[in-house]
Scaffold this active site. Structure first.
Site, PDB file in Angstrom:
ATOM      1  N   LYS A 193     -46.051 117.469-109.997  1.00  0.00           N
ATOM      2  CA  LYS A 193     -45.922 117.253-108.554  1.00  0.00           C
ATOM      3  C   LYS A 193     -44.848 116.214-108.238  1.00  0.00           C
ATOM      4  CE  LYS A 193     -48.702 114.702-106.077  1.00  0.00           C
ATOM      5  NZ  LYS A 193     -49.656 114.034-105.169  1.00  0.00           N
ATOM      6  N   LYS A 219     -44.272 109.971-105.017  1.00  0.00           N
ATOM      7  CA  LYS A 219     -43.540 108.749-104.695  1.00  0.00           C
ATOM      8  C   LYS A 219     -43.896 107.614-105.642  1.00  0.00           C
ATOM      9  CE  LYS A 219     -45.954 108.149-100.364  1.00  0.00           C
ATOM     10  NZ  LYS A 219     -47.373 107.977-100.633  1.00  0.00           N
ATOM     11  N   LYS A 246     -55.273 109.193-112.992  1.00  0.00           N
ATOM     12  CA  LYS A 246     -54.870 107.798-112.744  1.00  0.00           C
ATOM     13  C   LYS A 246     -55.477 106.856-113.755  1.00  0.00           C
ATOM     14  CE  LYS A 246     -52.933 107.809-108.280  1.00  0.00           C
ATOM     15  NZ  LYS A 246     -52.930 107.353-106.904  1.00  0.00           N
TER      16      LYS A 246
END
Ligand code: AMP
Ligand code: TRP
Length: 329
Positions: free
Chosen positions: A195, A198, A113
């Site tokens: 992966k 969302k 991130k």
């Protein structure tokens, strides 16, 4: 007596990955006798990446509505919103002082991130797993049902709990991760090495709200290989194996059973059958979801009840922590 907690971030439309890897299992756990289950919409975790206020609000309701649509029974399970239970941030602060910066810097989610959001590598992104440890430890949790991506955070939670207990005695229950056998990491249909998520836009993401025609289209276009044989081989046939795991989780069958069903069949039939299984699984849930989203007052009432139940439990553990540490209460 087993106690489970899990959390989902309100950061986007619910994906088939989070449903098969998490929600579906969570709902089943709540129905088993002698289990206590807490499911939390982790809005305080979501803000470690900048969120648009209206979207944060909408997705908070949306996550809860998917849980309920999937069949979560709130008389058996506690469904609540993280920011409604203040003990989470309070214990999170305390646990910061039992966590080393070095161990947080080693977390792969933090590394990923901070690369994705270079302009906003805030302290919350680093201490995210400490808040997650607080979420878990406040409920005397024995098991944490999560996808594969959360294993490392669970290990950190265990270390923090053991470290605290080592100083102050057995205050925290040290929880075990519970990773599903299939669909622990549902991959993107267009890129089976990443992966399904969302928070990342991709044509290979199946959303729970997708219409049947969209679902079929996405599965038909799913990336496979030119081996032309349906086999369970995550390395050589990542795309095919991902489709098999989606099929297994949708139907509740084992990889062996799934592979047997498709031996000798072409990829075209294979993909269509999987799309049909997914549609059969999600279509009834979609209708219920729409009804629930149309009644925010009902969702607010569920949140209120959930927060009361969760707070009552969380406050007892927080009080114990404060007492052993010498805080004047
Ligand atoms: P998130 O949506 O990232 O807040 O994750 C919610 C839960 O779903 C966590 O337990 C994750 O481990 C799980 N999860 C998220 N994405 C996937 C996926 N693609 N496959 C399996 N589990 C997932
Ligand atoms: N970190 C988890 C995720 O990104 C969400 C989460 C927050 C969680 N608190 C939790 C999961 C407590 C299980 C238990 O998916």
């Amino acid at each position: 007596m087993k106690t489970f907690i899990s959390g989902i971030q309100p950061t986007g439309d619910m994906t088939l990955g989070s449903y098969l890897g998490a929600i579906k299992n969570h709902v089943q756990l709540a129905d088993i006798a002698d289990t206590t289950t807490y499911y939390c919409v982790v809005d305080l975790h979501a803000i470690t990446v900048r969120q648009e206020p209206q979207r944060l609000r909408d997705f908070t309701y949306s996550v809860a509505a998917w849980y309920l649509a999937a069949g979560l029974d709130t008389s058996k399970s506690t469904l609540f919103v993280q920011n409604h239970v203040r003990a989470h941030t309070e214990l999170g602060w305390i646990l910061n002082t039992f966590t080393q910066v070095g161990e947080l810097e080693r977390m792969t989610q933090y590394k990923d991130k901070s690369k994705q959001h270079k302009h906003n590598v805030n302290a919350g992104l680093l201490t995210y797993p400490v808040l997650m440890a607080a979420d878990i430890l406040l409920y005397n949790t024995t098991h944490v049902p999560v996808g594969d991506d959360q294993k490392q955070h669970l290990e950190l939670t265990r270390n923090v709990a053991q470290r605290f207990n080592g100083v102050y005695g057995d205050v925290f229950v040290v929880p075990e991760p519970m990773i599903p056998k299939v669909a622990a990491r549902v991959m993107d249909l267009q890129d089976p090495t990443s992966k399904m998520s969302k928070s990342q836009e991709s044509n290979g993401t199946v959303y729970l709200k997708d219409e049947p025609a969209q679902i079929t289209k996405k599965f038909k276009r799913a990336v496979t290989d030119n081996i032309a044989n349906v086999a369970w081989d995550p390395i050589e046939q990542a795309g095919v194996t991902n489709l098999l795991s989606i099929y297994c989780a949708s139907k509740g069958i084992t990889p062996e059973q799934a592979v047997a069903e498709f031996t000798g069949k072409g990829y075209g039939d294979f993909k269509t059958t999987i799309a049909e299984a997914v549609i059969a699984e999600v279509a009834p849930i979609q209708n219920r979801y729409k009804e629930l989203m149309a009644d925010k007052a009902e969702l607010d009432a569920i949140f209120k009840k959930g927060a009361e139940k969760a707070s009552a439990q969380a406050e007892t553990v927080l009080a114990k922590v404060k007492d052993v540490m010498g805080f004047v209460r």
